[in-house]
Structures are given as structure tokens and as C-alpha cells.
Scaffold this active site. Structure first.
Site, PDB file in Angstrom:
ATOM      1  CE  LYS A  13      60.130 -60.385 -28.898  1.00 48.75           C
ATOM      2  NZ  LYS A  13      59.689 -61.763 -28.548  1.00 48.75           N
ATOM      3  NE  ARG A  88      58.696 -58.637 -22.589  1.00 44.36           N
ATOM      4  CZ  ARG A  88      59.839 -59.083 -23.120  1.00 44.36           C
ATOM      5  NH1 ARG A  88      60.706 -58.257 -23.621  1.00 44.36           N
ATOM      6  NH2 ARG A  88      60.094 -60.368 -23.155  1.00 44.36           N
ATOM      7  NE  ARG A 127      65.295 -68.372 -26.029  1.00 47.22           N
ATOM      8  CZ  ARG A 127      64.566 -67.267 -25.958  1.00 47.22           C
ATOM      9  NH1 ARG A 127      64.464 -66.458 -27.010  1.00 47.22           N
ATOM     10  NH2 ARG A 127      63.922 -66.966 -24.849  1.00 47.22           N
ATOM     11  NE  ARG A 160      66.255 -65.862 -22.176  1.00 49.95           N
ATOM     12  CZ  ARG A 160      65.472 -64.990 -22.805  1.00 49.95           C
ATOM     13  NH1 ARG A 160      65.819 -64.558 -24.028  1.00 49.95           N
ATOM     14  NH2 ARG A 160      64.380 -64.544 -22.245  1.00 49.95           N
ATOM     15  NE  ARG A 171      60.187 -65.478 -21.054  1.00 50.12           N
ATOM     16  CZ  ARG A 171      60.953 -66.293 -21.782  1.00 50.12           C
ATOM     17  NH1 ARG A 171      61.255 -67.486 -21.331  1.00 50.12           N
ATOM     18  NH2 ARG A 171      61.399 -65.898 -22.937  1.00 50.12           N
TER      19      ARG A 171
HETATM   20  P1  ADP Z   1      62.411 -64.192 -29.308  1.00 50.32           P
HETATM   21  O1  ADP Z   1      63.550 -63.202 -29.400  1.00 50.32           O
HETATM   22  O2  ADP Z   1      61.165 -63.688 -30.001  1.00 50.32           O
HETATM   23  O3  ADP Z   1      62.134 -64.665 -27.915  1.00 50.32           O
HETATM   24  P2  ADP Z   1      64.285 -66.022 -30.641  1.00 50.32           P
HETATM   25  O4  ADP Z   1      64.755 -65.290 -31.846  1.00 50.32           O
HETATM   26  O5  ADP Z   1      65.226 -66.136 -29.494  1.00 50.32           O
HETATM   27  O6  ADP Z   1      62.826 -65.464 -30.154  1.00 50.32           O
HETATM   28  O7  ADP Z   1      63.844 -67.477 -31.129  1.00 50.32           O
HETATM   29  C1  ADP Z   1      63.318 -68.441 -30.210  1.00 50.32           C
HETATM   30  C2  ADP Z   1      63.817 -69.839 -30.605  1.00 50.32           C
HETATM   31  O8  ADP Z   1      63.198 -70.214 -31.838  1.00 50.32           O
HETATM   32  C3  ADP Z   1      65.314 -69.937 -30.837  1.00 50.32           C
HETATM   33  O9  ADP Z   1      65.719 -71.208 -30.402  1.00 50.32           O
HETATM   34  C4  ADP Z   1      65.466 -69.787 -32.352  1.00 50.32           C
HETATM   35  O10 ADP Z   1      66.626 -70.453 -32.841  1.00 50.32           O
HETATM   36  C5  ADP Z   1      64.195 -70.451 -32.857  1.00 50.32           C
HETATM   37  N1  ADP Z   1      63.644 -69.855 -34.078  1.00 50.32           N
HETATM   38  C6  ADP Z   1      63.632 -68.538 -34.422  1.00 50.32           C
HETATM   39  N2  ADP Z   1      63.009 -68.372 -35.620  1.00 50.32           N
HETATM   40  C7  ADP Z   1      62.602 -69.608 -36.025  1.00 50.32           C
HETATM   41  C8  ADP Z   1      61.895 -70.095 -37.156  1.00 50.32           C
HETATM   42  N3  ADP Z   1      61.459 -69.275 -38.126  1.00 50.32           N
HETATM   43  N4  ADP Z   1      61.647 -71.421 -37.231  1.00 50.32           N
HETATM   44  C9  ADP Z   1      62.070 -72.266 -36.248  1.00 50.32           C
HETATM   45  N5  ADP Z   1      62.749 -71.872 -35.151  1.00 50.32           N
HETATM   46  C10 ADP Z   1      63.009 -70.554 -35.029  1.00 50.32           C
HETATM   47  P1  AMP Z   2      63.486 -61.275 -23.487  1.00 51.49           P
HETATM   48  O1  AMP Z   2      64.961 -61.453 -23.610  1.00 51.49           O
HETATM   49  O2  AMP Z   2      62.945 -60.204 -24.397  1.00 51.49           O
HETATM   50  O3  AMP Z   2      62.729 -62.577 -23.608  1.00 51.49           O
HETATM   51  O4  AMP Z   2      63.231 -60.720 -22.016  1.00 51.49           O
HETATM   52  C1  AMP Z   2      63.588 -61.489 -20.882  1.00 51.49           C
HETATM   53  C2  AMP Z   2      62.995 -60.863 -19.624  1.00 51.49           C
HETATM   54  O5  AMP Z   2      63.555 -59.556 -19.416  1.00 51.49           O
HETATM   55  C3  AMP Z   2      61.489 -60.649 -19.621  1.00 51.49           C
HETATM   56  O6  AMP Z   2      60.753 -61.812 -19.285  1.00 51.49           O
HETATM   57  C4  AMP Z   2      61.354 -59.541 -18.578  1.00 51.49           C
HETATM   58  O7  AMP Z   2      61.510 -60.055 -17.260  1.00 51.49           O
HETATM   59  C5  AMP Z   2      62.587 -58.677 -18.859  1.00 51.49           C
HETATM   60  N1  AMP Z   2      62.263 -57.641 -19.882  1.00 51.49           N
HETATM   61  C6  AMP Z   2      62.783 -57.542 -21.132  1.00 51.49           C
HETATM   62  N2  AMP Z   2      62.268 -56.494 -21.785  1.00 51.49           N
HETATM   63  C7  AMP Z   2      61.382 -55.918 -20.928  1.00 51.49           C
HETATM   64  C8  AMP Z   2      60.494 -54.810 -21.022  1.00 51.49           C
HETATM   65  N3  AMP Z   2      60.400 -54.071 -22.151  1.00 51.49           N
HETATM   66  N4  AMP Z   2      59.727 -54.509 -19.951  1.00 51.49           N
HETATM   67  C9  AMP Z   2      59.809 -55.226 -18.820  1.00 51.49           C
HETATM   68  N5  AMP Z   2      60.594 -56.292 -18.673  1.00 51.49           N
HETATM   69  C10 AMP Z   2      61.390 -56.652 -19.701  1.00 51.49           C
END
Ligand code: ADP
Ligand code: AMP
Length: 213
Positions: A13, A88, A127, A160, A171
Site C-alpha cells: 500500500k 481499518r 522491509r 520497523r 497484525r
Molecule cells: P504496506 O504499506 O501495505 O504495509 P509496503 O508498501 O511497505 O506495504 O511494502 C511492504 C514491503 O514489500 C516493502 O519492503 C516493499 O519494498 C515490498 N514490496 C512492495 N511492493 C512489492 C512488490 N510488488 N513486489 C515485491 N515487493 C514489494
Molecule cells: P501501518 O504503518 O499501516 O502498517 O500501521 C502501523 C500500526 O499503526 C498498526 O499496526 C496500528 O497499530 C497503527 N495504525 C495505523 N493505522 C491505523 C488505523 N487506521 N487504526 C488503528 N490503528 C492504526
């Protein structure tokens, strides 16, 4: 254009929302990034959020909704926005719809990036995120040009704390129980668009653009 980008943790995302925002047509609003910014600044909200985030649990709806609704009133979001990580829960989705309806507005599309759990674990485990601009990288799939440094702003990359395996499992569980029901919420509204996220970043970006065209 107002977009809710759905998908489990690690689906891509943030990666895709940043690309969409780079087009200049939408602002990127990520609730997780907002909470991490509060934490870095040591605000009361940041300290509260930290207690939930480190365990992989959701921050309570009331404070989360208030934070995001305030953020989308900011100037850069006037052109539209892509919401990443919000809503969420059903309560958040309904609160968002109510607040938008009061302004005569509504969400246009809710694309869902679908990726299976084995791949999600591999993505989160590898990541690295920029501590300044939050751009995500992956040690194998999307490495930065220079190890440890962000391509976009030169900031330092870090893993992270909630990407450690125990928090990832929590999660994924929380996603299934509390967030996945939103898929049907947006499907009933005719706004859901399914996107296969198990493809290279550029391919996913292309499919996503078509889904919201
Ligand atoms: P989210 O925001 O949904 O948690 P991220 O955008 O942070 O996901 O992506 C999670 C991990 O996967 C990161 O390390 C990113 O670089 C990697 N990633 C994102 N899109 C792809 C893809 N299409 N193929 C492989 N790795 C990806
Ligand atoms: P994310 O960066 O989207 O993976 O979110 C990291 C963490 O932030 C989550 O695991 C939750 O603890 C908190 N968080 C982010 N967005 C929300 C949301 N919309 N509602 C509740 N908690 C959230």
C-alpha cells in the site's frame, strides 16, 4: 479523487500510494506514518499509539478517526487523497463516510491489493523504511541504490519494530478479524477493485491506475 487503498500489512500500500501521490493528483495520507511522526515528536498521541503499535494491535478508533479527519482537511489534500492504512475497522469506515457526506463528498474507489500470507511475511521481514520520508524498501525485491540510505531524500533506513515476527503474526490476525470485513463494505458500495499484488511494483502500479481510471 478520494481513494481508500485496502490490503493486508506488507501488500504494498505504501509503495503504491507514494507512486500515486508522485503524480501530483492526490495527497498520500498514511495513518501509520502519522502515528510514527507523533511518536518521533514525542506527543501524547504518539506515546499512546506506541503502546498499541509495538504489540501489533490497533490504536483506538476515536483518536485514529480524529487524526485522519483533521489531516484530510489540510490544504494539500484539497485535490484529493489516497488513504493508506485507514480505515481499518467498520467503525472507522462508517465515521469516514459520515464525515465526508456532511461535506457532500464520498470515497470514489477502494482498490484492494491482494497478496498471500507467505509473501507478506517475506516482504515485512525484509522491509527497510526511511526514517525521514517513510519510503519503503526491500532488501531483495526493492533495494535502495545505496545501502542504508533513502533514494528519495537521503534519509537513514531502519527496520520497523513491528516488523519482527511476533508483531507481524498479530497484525495479520488483526487484519483478518477487524479489517477484512471492509472488503465487503466497499464491495456493497460498488467501489471495490481487486488488484493482484503478487507482481512486480511497476505492474501493480499499472493495474492500479486502470482500476481507478
Ligand atoms: P504496506 O504499506 O501495505 O504495509 P509496503 O508498501 O511497505 O506495504 O511494502 C511492504 C514491503 O514489500 C516493502 O519492503 C516493499 O519494498 C515490498 N514490496 C512492495 N511492493 C512489492 C512488490 N510488488 N513486489 C515485491 N515487493 C514489494
Ligand atoms: P501501518 O504503518 O499501516 O502498517 O500501521 C502501523 C500500526 O499503526 C498498526 O499496526 C496500528 O497499530 C497503527 N495504525 C495505523 N493505522 C491505523 C488505523 N487506521 N487504526 C488503528 N490503528 C492504526
Amino acid at each position: 479523487m478520494r481513494i481508500v487503498l485496502l490490503g493486508p500489512p506488507g501488500a504494498g500500500k505504501g509503495t503504491q500510494a507514494k507512486r500515486l501521490a508522485a503524480s501530483g493528483k492526490v495527497a498520500h495520507v498514511a495513518s501509520g506514518d502519522l502515528f510514527r511522526k507523533h511518536q518521533a515528536e514525542g506527543t501524547e498521541l504518539g506515546n499512546l499509539a506506541k503502546t498499541y503499535m509495538e504489540k501489533g494491535e490497533l490504536v483506538p478508533d476515536q483518536v485514529t478517526v480524529q487524526m485522519v479527519l483533521e489531516r484530510i482537511k489540510e490544504r494539500d489534500a484539497e485535490i484529493g487523497y489516497v488513504l493508506d492504512g485507514f480505515p481499518r475497522t467498520m467503525e472507522q469506515a462508517e465515521a469516514l463516510d459520515r464525515a465526508l457526506a456532511e461535506q457532500g463528498e464520498a470515497i470514489d474507489w477502494a482498490p484492494l491489493i491482494e497478496v498471500d500470507k507467505t509473501e507478506l511475511r517475506a516482504r515485512l521481514g525484509g522491509r527497510w523504511v526511511c526514517t525521514d520520508c517513510q519510503t519503503p524498501y526491500h532488501e531483495h525485491a526493492a533495494p535502495p541504490r545505496q545501502k542504508g540510505a533513502c533514494d528519495v531524500c537521503g534519509g537513514t533506513l531502519a527496520q520497523r519494530p513491528d516488523d519482527r515476527p511476533e508483531a507481524v503474526e498479530k497484525r495479520l490476525e488483526v487484519y483478518d478479524s477487524q479489517t477484512a470485513p471492509l472488503i465487503y463494505y466497499y464491495e456493497r458500495q460498488g467501489k471495490l477493485r481487486r488488484v493482484n499484488g503478487a507482481q512486480p511494483v511497476d505492474v501493480v502500479a499499472g493495474v492500479l491506475l486502470l482500476a481507478i481510471a
